[in-house]
Motif scaffolding. Structure first.
Motif, PDB file in Angstrom:
ATOM      1  N   SER A  85      17.175 -19.734  -8.370  1.00  0.00           N
ATOM      2  CA  SER A  85      16.827 -19.320  -7.032  1.00  0.00           C
ATOM      3  C   SER A  85      17.849 -18.734  -6.678  1.00  0.00           C
ATOM      4  O   SER A  85      18.957 -19.203  -6.466  1.00  0.00           O
ATOM      5  CB  SER A  85      16.369 -20.519  -6.272  1.00  0.00           C
ATOM      6  N   CYS A  86      17.669 -17.404  -6.056  1.00  0.00           N
ATOM      7  CA  CYS A  86      18.514 -16.737  -5.463  1.00  0.00           C
ATOM      8  C   CYS A  86      17.941 -15.804  -4.615  1.00  0.00           C
ATOM      9  O   CYS A  86      17.022 -15.118  -4.572  1.00  0.00           O
ATOM     10  CB  CYS A  86      19.797 -15.818  -6.513  1.00  0.00           C
ATOM     11  N   GLU A  87      18.731 -15.526  -3.357  1.00  0.00           N
ATOM     12  CA  GLU A  87      18.395 -14.428  -2.368  1.00  0.00           C
ATOM     13  C   GLU A  87      18.275 -13.071  -2.962  1.00  0.00           C
ATOM     14  O   GLU A  87      17.617 -12.283  -2.595  1.00  0.00           O
ATOM     15  CB  GLU A  87      19.188 -14.618  -1.193  1.00  0.00           C
ATOM     16  N   THR A  88      19.450 -12.633  -3.852  1.00  0.00           N
ATOM     17  CA  THR A  88      19.635 -11.323  -4.169  1.00  0.00           C
ATOM     18  C   THR A  88      19.957 -11.430  -5.659  1.00  0.00           C
ATOM     19  O   THR A  88      20.965 -12.260  -6.210  1.00  0.00           O
ATOM     20  CB  THR A  88      20.893 -10.943  -3.345  1.00  0.00           C
ATOM     21  N   LEU A  89      19.270 -10.505  -6.443  1.00  0.00           N
ATOM     22  CA  LEU A  89      19.574 -10.386  -7.801  1.00  0.00           C
ATOM     23  C   LEU A  89      20.293  -9.185  -7.876  1.00  0.00           C
ATOM     24  O   LEU A  89      19.605  -7.962  -7.440  1.00  0.00           O
ATOM     25  CB  LEU A  89      17.986 -10.260  -8.395  1.00  0.00           C
ATOM     26  N   PHE A  90      21.518  -9.085  -8.381  1.00  0.00           N
ATOM     27  CA  PHE A  90      22.377  -7.776  -8.526  1.00  0.00           C
ATOM     28  C   PHE A  90      22.306  -7.184 -10.010  1.00  0.00           C
ATOM     29  O   PHE A  90      23.012  -7.812 -10.773  1.00  0.00           O
ATOM     30  CB  PHE A  90      23.682  -8.349  -7.912  1.00  0.00           C
ATOM     31  N   LEU A  91      22.076  -5.998 -10.020  1.00  0.00           N
ATOM     32  CA  LEU A  91      22.245  -5.415 -11.308  1.00  0.00           C
ATOM     33  C   LEU A  91      22.973  -4.173 -10.973  1.00  0.00           C
ATOM     34  O   LEU A  91      22.756  -3.475 -10.366  1.00  0.00           O
ATOM     35  CB  LEU A  91      20.787  -5.028 -11.705  1.00  0.00           C
ATOM     36  N   SER A  92      23.712  -3.941 -12.142  1.00  0.00           N
ATOM     37  CA  SER A  92      24.785  -2.871 -12.046  1.00  0.00           C
ATOM     38  C   SER A  92      24.964  -2.314 -13.442  1.00  0.00           C
ATOM     39  O   SER A  92      25.048  -2.739 -14.449  1.00  0.00           O
ATOM     40  CB  SER A  92      26.296  -3.376 -11.710  1.00  0.00           C
ATOM     41  N   GLY A  93      24.863  -0.702 -13.531  1.00  0.00           N
ATOM     42  CA  GLY A  93      25.064  -0.136 -14.617  1.00  0.00           C
ATOM     43  C   GLY A  93      25.212   1.351 -14.433  1.00  0.00           C
ATOM     44  O   GLY A  93      24.089   2.045 -13.615  1.00  0.00           O
ATOM     45  N   GLU A  94      26.205   1.953 -15.108  1.00  0.00           N
ATOM     46  CA  GLU A  94      26.448   3.429 -14.876  1.00  0.00           C
ATOM     47  C   GLU A  94      25.051   4.271 -15.480  1.00  0.00           C
ATOM     48  O   GLU A  94      24.641   5.298 -14.780  1.00  0.00           O
ATOM     49  CB  GLU A  94      27.608   4.147 -15.462  1.00  0.00           C
ATOM     50  N   ALA A  95      24.692   3.767 -16.482  1.00  0.00           N
ATOM     51  CA  ALA A  95      23.463   4.492 -16.876  1.00  0.00           C
ATOM     52  C   ALA A  95      22.125   4.561 -16.097  1.00  0.00           C
ATOM     53  O   ALA A  95      21.428   5.625 -16.363  1.00  0.00           O
ATOM     54  CB  ALA A  95      23.005   3.724 -18.217  1.00  0.00           C
ATOM     55  N   PHE A  96      22.016   3.530 -15.296  1.00  0.00           N
ATOM     56  CA  PHE A  96      20.908   3.757 -14.265  1.00  0.00           C
ATOM     57  C   PHE A  96      21.033   5.069 -13.627  1.00  0.00           C
ATOM     58  O   PHE A  96      20.018   5.538 -13.046  1.00  0.00           O
ATOM     59  CB  PHE A  96      21.092   2.589 -13.336  1.00  0.00           C
ATOM     60  N   PHE A  97      22.061   5.577 -13.412  1.00  0.00           N
ATOM     61  CA  PHE A  97      22.439   7.119 -12.311  1.00  0.00           C
ATOM     62  C   PHE A  97      21.638   7.978 -13.292  1.00  0.00           C
ATOM     63  O   PHE A  97      21.316   9.100 -12.411  1.00  0.00           O
ATOM     64  CB  PHE A  97      23.915   7.137 -12.674  1.00  0.00           C
ATOM     65  N   ASP A  98      21.621   7.903 -14.678  1.00  0.00           N
ATOM     66  CA  ASP A  98      21.111   9.113 -15.339  1.00  0.00           C
ATOM     67  C   ASP A  98      19.564   8.818 -15.915  1.00  0.00           C
ATOM     68  O   ASP A  98      19.026   9.857 -16.489  1.00  0.00           O
ATOM     69  CB  ASP A  98      21.966   9.467 -16.477  1.00  0.00           C
ATOM     70  N   ILE A  99      18.847   7.895 -15.359  1.00  0.00           N
ATOM     71  CA  ILE A  99      17.542   7.684 -16.131  1.00  0.00           C
ATOM     72  C   ILE A  99      16.478   8.682 -15.512  1.00  0.00           C
ATOM     73  O   ILE A  99      16.841   9.542 -14.497  1.00  0.00           O
ATOM     74  CB  ILE A  99      16.847   6.215 -15.567  1.00  0.00           C
ATOM     75  N   THR A 100      15.297   8.843 -16.137  1.00  0.00           N
ATOM     76  CA  THR A 100      14.565  10.078 -16.033  1.00  0.00           C
ATOM     77  C   THR A 100      13.190   9.455 -15.729  1.00  0.00           C
ATOM     78  O   THR A 100      12.421  10.234 -15.021  1.00  0.00           O
ATOM     79  CB  THR A 100      14.568  11.027 -16.895  1.00  0.00           C
ATOM     80  N   ASP A 101      12.718   8.330 -16.262  1.00  0.00           N
ATOM     81  CA  ASP A 101      11.350   7.671 -16.032  1.00  0.00           C
ATOM     82  C   ASP A 101      11.404   6.600 -14.897  1.00  0.00           C
ATOM     83  O   ASP A 101      11.214   5.328 -15.330  1.00  0.00           O
ATOM     84  CB  ASP A 101      10.985   7.350 -17.565  1.00  0.00           C
ATOM     85  N   PHE A 102      11.266   7.077 -13.702  1.00  0.00           N
ATOM     86  CA  PHE A 102      11.143   6.078 -12.747  1.00  0.00           C
ATOM     87  C   PHE A 102       9.635   5.418 -12.599  1.00  0.00           C
ATOM     88  O   PHE A 102       9.638   4.266 -12.165  1.00  0.00           O
ATOM     89  CB  PHE A 102      11.190   6.719 -11.290  1.00  0.00           C
ATOM     90  N   THR A 103       8.542   6.007 -13.390  1.00  0.00           N
ATOM     91  CA  THR A 103       7.503   5.407 -13.459  1.00  0.00           C
ATOM     92  C   THR A 103       7.386   4.156 -14.198  1.00  0.00           C
ATOM     93  O   THR A 103       7.111   2.887 -13.799  1.00  0.00           O
ATOM     94  CB  THR A 103       6.143   6.216 -14.207  1.00  0.00           C
ATOM     95  N   LEU A 104       8.277   4.186 -15.642  1.00  0.00           N
ATOM     96  CA  LEU A 104       8.349   3.033 -16.241  1.00  0.00           C
ATOM     97  C   LEU A 104       9.276   2.003 -15.558  1.00  0.00           C
ATOM     98  O   LEU A 104       9.222   0.909 -15.620  1.00  0.00           O
ATOM     99  CB  LEU A 104       8.944   3.585 -17.592  1.00  0.00           C
TER     100      LEU A 104
END
Length: 161
Positions: A85-104
């Motif tokens: 149980s947490c209020e905030t789930l925090f994900l971090s990754g440089e690769a997210f900056f370059d993704i192209t498939d936002f639908t997926l």
């Protein structure tokens, strides 16, 4: 929260601090998963249309194997969100900056929908010329070739988020 730090913006320092202090973050309602090293870039791999990030090829026999590991990590994330149980789930990754498939990406995030009320995006940007100089210095120290000069249109990277 998804941190999509552009490379050379201190992303690794933020990730390392979060990784080292997951217990303190948890005391404040922030869950920083520790399942794939200090960052969560592996979660971004399915969201590249025509290629995986270069880092995905390290340690895997094929793109298919890398994507299977990414899926396993997504399943682990869903299970974690059900257990903790947490209020905030925090994900971090440089690769997210370059993704192209936002639908997926949205489909994957929907797997967490029962536990997530909203998603905030934390973007770290750097002036492209300063970013290039920093990257060039890093590569020169490693004896690598300079990266090619390329036009960086930050608004095109950030707007889809």
């Amino acid at each position: 929260m998804i941190h999509i730090g552009q490379p050379k913006t201190g992303t690794t320092s933020i990730q390392s601090a979060c990784y080292e202090h997951t217990a303190i973050l948890a005391q404040h309602g922030v869950c920083y998963p520790r399942f794939s090293g200090v960052n969560h870039g592996i979660l971004s791999w399915p969201f590249f249309h025509d290629h995986l990030p270069r880092v995905a090829s390290v340690g895997f026999a094929s793109d298919r194997a890398a994507l299977a590991e990414s899926e396993r990590r997504w399943q682990e994330l869903v299970q974690l969100s059900e257990r903790v149980s947490c209020e905030t789930l925090f994900l971090s990754g440089e690769a997210f900056f370059d993704i192209t498939d936002f639908t997926l990406l949205k489909q994957h995030l929907a797997r967490l929908a029962d536990r997530i009320r909203s998603i905030d995006i934390l973007v770290y940007l750097r002036q492209p010329s300063a970013s290039y100089v920093s990257l060039a210095q890093q590569r020169l120290k490693k004896g690598q070739q300079l990266p090619p000069l390329a036009r960086v249109e930050l608004h095109k990277k950030v707007t889809p988020w």
